[in-house]
Design a protein around this motif. Structure first.
Motif, PDB file in Angstrom:
ATOM      1  N   GLY A  17       0.825  -1.198   0.000  1.00  0.00           N
ATOM      2  CA  GLY A  17       0.000   0.000   0.000  1.00  0.00           C
ATOM      3  C   GLY A  17       0.857   1.244   0.000  1.00  0.00           C
ATOM      4  O   GLY A  17       2.082   1.188  -0.078  1.00  0.00           O
ATOM      5  N   LYS A  18       0.216   2.357   0.104  1.00  0.00           N
ATOM      6  CA  LYS A  18       0.897   3.652   0.083  1.00  0.00           C
ATOM      7  C   LYS A  18       1.542   3.917   1.443  1.00  0.00           C
ATOM      8  O   LYS A  18       0.894   3.770   2.475  1.00  0.00           O
ATOM      9  N   VAL A  19       2.800   4.296   1.426  1.00  0.00           N
ATOM     10  CA  VAL A  19       3.503   4.656   2.651  1.00  0.00           C
ATOM     11  C   VAL A  19       3.322   6.163   2.842  1.00  0.00           C
ATOM     12  O   VAL A  19       3.656   6.950   1.961  1.00  0.00           O
ATOM     13  N   VAL A  20       2.761   6.555   3.977  1.00  0.00           N
ATOM     14  CA  VAL A  20       2.466   7.959   4.245  1.00  0.00           C
ATOM     15  C   VAL A  20       3.422   8.467   5.315  1.00  0.00           C
ATOM     16  O   VAL A  20       3.519   7.889   6.388  1.00  0.00           O
ATOM     17  N   CYS A  21       4.128   9.519   4.988  1.00  0.00           N
ATOM     18  CA  CYS A  21       5.038  10.144   5.946  1.00  0.00           C
ATOM     19  C   CYS A  21       4.620  11.594   6.134  1.00  0.00           C
ATOM     20  O   CYS A  21       4.079  12.208   5.228  1.00  0.00           O
ATOM     21  N   GLY A  22       4.873  12.092   7.275  1.00  0.00           N
ATOM     22  CA  GLY A  22       4.537  13.478   7.561  1.00  0.00           C
ATOM     23  C   GLY A  22       5.582  14.097   8.455  1.00  0.00           C
ATOM     24  O   GLY A  22       6.655  13.541   8.666  1.00  0.00           O
ATOM     25  N   LYS A  23       5.255  15.210   8.976  1.00  0.00           N
ATOM     26  CA  LYS A  23       6.160  15.943   9.853  1.00  0.00           C
ATOM     27  C   LYS A  23       5.653  15.819  11.285  1.00  0.00           C
ATOM     28  O   LYS A  23       4.460  15.919  11.536  1.00  0.00           O
ATOM     29  N   THR A  24       6.562  15.601  12.201  1.00  0.00           N
ATOM     30  CA  THR A  24       6.173  15.541  13.603  1.00  0.00           C
ATOM     31  C   THR A  24       5.692  16.916  14.054  1.00  0.00           C
ATOM     32  O   THR A  24       6.381  17.905  13.851  1.00  0.00           O
ATOM     33  N   PRO A  25       4.514  16.983  14.646  1.00  0.00           N
ATOM     34  CA  PRO A  25       4.013  18.274  15.137  1.00  0.00           C
ATOM     35  C   PRO A  25       4.960  18.856  16.186  1.00  0.00           C
ATOM     36  O   PRO A  25       5.611  18.128  16.931  1.00  0.00           O
ATOM     37  N   SER A  26       5.011  20.144  16.243  1.00  0.00           N
ATOM     38  CA  SER A  26       5.910  20.842  17.152  1.00  0.00           C
ATOM     39  C   SER A  26       5.623  20.498  18.614  1.00  0.00           C
ATOM     40  O   SER A  26       4.491  20.606  19.079  1.00  0.00           O
ATOM     41  N   LYS A  27       6.659  20.096  19.325  1.00  0.00           N
ATOM     42  CA  LYS A  27       6.547  19.835  20.766  1.00  0.00           C
ATOM     43  C   LYS A  27       6.419  21.148  21.540  1.00  0.00           C
ATOM     44  O   LYS A  27       6.098  21.147  22.711  1.00  0.00           O
ATOM     45  N   GLN A  28       6.669  22.252  20.857  1.00  0.00           N
ATOM     46  CA  GLN A  28       6.544  23.574  21.487  1.00  0.00           C
ATOM     47  C   GLN A  28       5.082  24.015  21.562  1.00  0.00           C
ATOM     48  O   GLN A  28       4.781  25.060  22.118  1.00  0.00           O
ATOM     49  N   LYS A  29       4.186  23.215  20.976  1.00  0.00           N
ATOM     50  CA  LYS A  29       2.755  23.524  21.009  1.00  0.00           C
ATOM     51  C   LYS A  29       2.038  22.401  21.775  1.00  0.00           C
ATOM     52  O   LYS A  29       1.537  21.450  21.181  1.00  0.00           O
ATOM     53  N   PRO A  30       1.988  22.490  23.097  1.00  0.00           N
ATOM     54  CA  PRO A  30       1.406  21.408  23.909  1.00  0.00           C
ATOM     55  C   PRO A  30      -0.052  21.106  23.571  1.00  0.00           C
ATOM     56  O   PRO A  30      -0.523  19.998  23.815  1.00  0.00           O
ATOM     57  N   GLU A  31      -0.764  22.049  22.977  1.00  0.00           N
ATOM     58  CA  GLU A  31      -2.166  21.807  22.620  1.00  0.00           C
ATOM     59  C   GLU A  31      -2.313  20.757  21.517  1.00  0.00           C
ATOM     60  O   GLU A  31      -3.401  20.227  21.292  1.00  0.00           O
ATOM     61  N   LEU A  32      -1.216  20.437  20.825  1.00  0.00           N
ATOM     62  CA  LEU A  32      -1.267  19.428  19.765  1.00  0.00           C
ATOM     63  C   LEU A  32      -1.139  18.005  20.308  1.00  0.00           C
ATOM     64  O   LEU A  32      -1.373  17.041  19.582  1.00  0.00           O
ATOM     65  N   TYR A  33      -0.785  17.877  21.581  1.00  0.00           N
ATOM     66  CA  TYR A  33      -0.569  16.562  22.183  1.00  0.00           C
ATOM     67  C   TYR A  33      -1.545  16.346  23.336  1.00  0.00           C
ATOM     68  O   TYR A  33      -2.099  17.285  23.869  1.00  0.00           O
ATOM     69  N   ASP A  56       4.039   9.169  22.080  1.00  0.00           N
ATOM     70  CA  ASP A  56       3.280  10.385  21.774  1.00  0.00           C
ATOM     71  C   ASP A  56       1.859  10.078  21.327  1.00  0.00           C
ATOM     72  O   ASP A  56       1.622   9.139  20.573  1.00  0.00           O
ATOM     73  N   HIS A  57       0.930  10.885  21.810  1.00  0.00           N
ATOM     74  CA  HIS A  57      -0.469  10.804  21.410  1.00  0.00           C
ATOM     75  C   HIS A  57      -0.928  12.210  21.066  1.00  0.00           C
ATOM     76  O   HIS A  57      -0.629  13.163  21.782  1.00  0.00           O
ATOM     77  N   LEU A  58      -1.639  12.335  19.968  1.00  0.00           N
ATOM     78  CA  LEU A  58      -2.074  13.645  19.498  1.00  0.00           C
ATOM     79  C   LEU A  58      -3.416  14.040  20.097  1.00  0.00           C
ATOM     80  O   LEU A  58      -4.248  13.200  20.412  1.00  0.00           O
ATOM     81  N   SER A  59      -3.615  15.339  20.199  1.00  0.00           N
ATOM     82  CA  SER A  59      -4.899  15.866  20.663  1.00  0.00           C
ATOM     83  C   SER A  59      -5.880  15.872  19.495  1.00  0.00           C
ATOM     84  O   SER A  59      -5.517  15.606  18.351  1.00  0.00           O
TER      85      SER A  59
END
Length: 77
Positions: A17-33, A56-59
């Protein structure tokens, strides 16, 4: 890699299948986690064939930020 069971073969993961890569969200923005869902990173795969845990778990905010990078429900069981 070790022994390959009879009848199995080594193939690139992209054959499945398709391999999906992205960018790790900024750890400087705690609202994202903070618990929405697991965020699997390449280090989570080191030494493993499957990622069974991540630190890590996203918000709920983050999936909208990377909506094209999310794996659809039911893709992995």
């Amino acid at each position: 890699m070790g022994e390959i069971p009879e009848g199995w073969e080594v193939t690139p993961i992209s054959d499945f299948g398709k391999v999906v890569c992205g960018k790790t969200p900024s750890k400087q923005k705690p609202e994202l986690y903070g618990g929405y869902g697991p965020f699997i990173k390449i280090p989570d795969m080191h030494g493993n064939m499957l990622a069974t845990k991540t630190s890590d778990h996203l918000s709920a905010v983050e999936p909208a930020f990377q909506s094209k990078k999310a794996i659809p429900n039911g893709s992995v069981w």
